[in-house]
Design a protein around this motif. Structure first.
Motif, short mmCIF file in Angstrom:
data_model
loop_
_atom_site.label_atom_id
_atom_site.label_comp_id
_atom_site.label_asym_id
_atom_site.label_seq_id
_atom_site.Cartn_x
_atom_site.Cartn_y
_atom_site.Cartn_z
N CYS A 127 48.51 39.80 43.13
CA CYS A 127 48.53 41.07 42.38
C CYS A 127 49.98 41.44 42.06
O CYS A 127 50.34 42.63 42.11
N ALA A 185 42.91 40.26 45.18
CA ALA A 185 41.79 39.87 44.32
C ALA A 185 42.14 38.55 43.66
O ALA A 185 43.31 38.28 43.41
N GLY A 223 37.86 41.33 44.99
CA GLY A 223 38.89 42.14 45.62
C GLY A 223 38.56 42.62 47.01
O GLY A 223 37.43 42.94 47.34
#
Ligand SMILES: Cc1ncc(C[n+]2csc(CCOP(=O)(O)OP(=O)(O)O)c2C)c(N)n1
Length: 338
Positions: A110, A120, A128
């Motif tokens: 991320c 995720a 996620g």
């Protein structure tokens, strides 16, 4: 109070996995070992003040994530929790991008903005992790609704701890999933503690009865036995793909470490003796390794080789993450939704 007796007295609801062939079995062992070593490294990063924030270690629970994810396809979905590293790795996340995320680096899953609790990886079907207890139940159920509306045979799995049984959202979505026969499996990881409180002080009645009340097909297994978890998950996935509706899998397990890496003194909520019993008598990796040796599917040196290979992968992943750059401060407001 002996936690072990409770689990041992529960009959496994399914037969041992007859379909776990040698090659797959060794892969299962490798996956569990990878998660164990990953988590031990995470603890070292925390202790060495190299990781910002905290992490919730999955050590002791590896049989659940691996047993369930090995029953899934890559295009099936999972949603995870604050204790999510094991789920992510079991579903196919790569060690280097995981470490980079934990260290806040731009190469992370991320871009370093999610950290340990918000990883995720859509490519591997991981929608996620979620720091809100029970929060991912709506996401998994929504993914199942989407699969049904698109006419695919994908399955969504929602992992959650037994602490999420106190969240209303879970009951709303189990009701909806049952009415609409959604392809979702709710996997309750009962590690016996909601943070620092025994689940027996927060959870009235039988856990699976709550799912049964909504008409969900419900199974309880010993989460320390990856073969049983895999077998149960495989049969639930099959019935889900056959449009037989949602189900609920309770895996009884135990976290060997604290609630998070900083939870060092635990004697006020559970005894050292209880921990020792679980760590020595109910280690899912040791247990499965012994079974592999008994089957003559592996000897001890083969298991050591797998461990050494996993260790090398972990080391390479940490090195990658340590060298990776931090995100540019200018992107602090990008990719952030509220
Ligand atoms: C809605 C919500 N309430 C409270 C918290 C604080 N909290 C974080 S973890 C946790 C306990 C979770 O226990 P459980 O669901 O059994 O998962 P485990 O930590 O045992 O894996 C709590 C209460 C939170 N993150 N979200």
């Amino acid at each position: 109070m002996s936690s072990i007796r409770t689990i041992a007295s529960k009959p496994a609801a399914v037969l041992p996995a007859e379909d776990l062939k040698p090659e797959k079995a060794l892969h299962v062992y490798r996956q569990m070992m990878k998660i164990r070593l990953f988590e031990e490294q995470v603890n070292q990063l925390y202790l060495g003040a190299k990781m910002p924030g905290l992490a919730h270690l999955y050590i002791g629970e590896e049989g659940v994530a691996v047993g369930v994810c090995e029953a899934l396809r890559t295009d099936d979905y999972i949603t995870s929790t604050h204790r999510g590293h094991g789920h992510c790795l079991a579903k196919g996340a790569s060690v280097d991008l995981m470490f980079a995320e934990l260290l806040g680096k731009v190469s992370g899953y991320c871009r370093g903005k999610g950290g340990s609790m918000h990883i995720a990886d859509v490519k591997s079907g991981n929608l996620g992790a979620n720091a809100i207890v029970g929060g991912s139940a709506g996401i998994a159920t929504g993914a199942a609704l989407s699969a049904q509306m698109r006419g695919t045979d994908q399955v969504a799995v929602c992992f959650f701890g037994e602490g999420a049984l106190g969240q209303g959202l879970l009951y709303e979505v189990m009701n909806m999933a049952s009415l609409w026969k959604l392809p979702v499996i709710y996997v309750c990881e009962n590690n016996r503690y909601n943070e620092y409180t025994s689940y027996t002080e927060t959870t009235a009645g039988e856990i699976r009865a709550r799912a049964q009340a909504f008409g969900l097909h419900s199974v309880v297994v010993d989460g320390q036995d990856v073969r049983v978890v895999y077998s149960a998950a495989s049969s639930l996935v099959e019935r889900t793909r056959n449009s037989e509706g949602p189900s609920f899998l309770q895996c009884d397990t135990y976290r060997f470490h604290g609630h998070h890496v900083g939870d060092i003194d635990r004697s006020y909520y559970r005894s050292k003796e209880e921990e020792r019993q679980w760590q020595t008598g109910h280690d899912p990796i040791k247990r499965f390794g012994e079974w592999l040796v008994d089957q003559t599917w592996a000897d001890r040196s083969a298991l050591q080789r797998i461990e050494a290979e996993a260790q090398a992968e972990i080391q390479a992943g940490v090195n990658f993450a340590m060298k990776a750059p931090f995100p540019d401060p200018g992107e602090v407001g990008q990719h952030v939704y509220a």
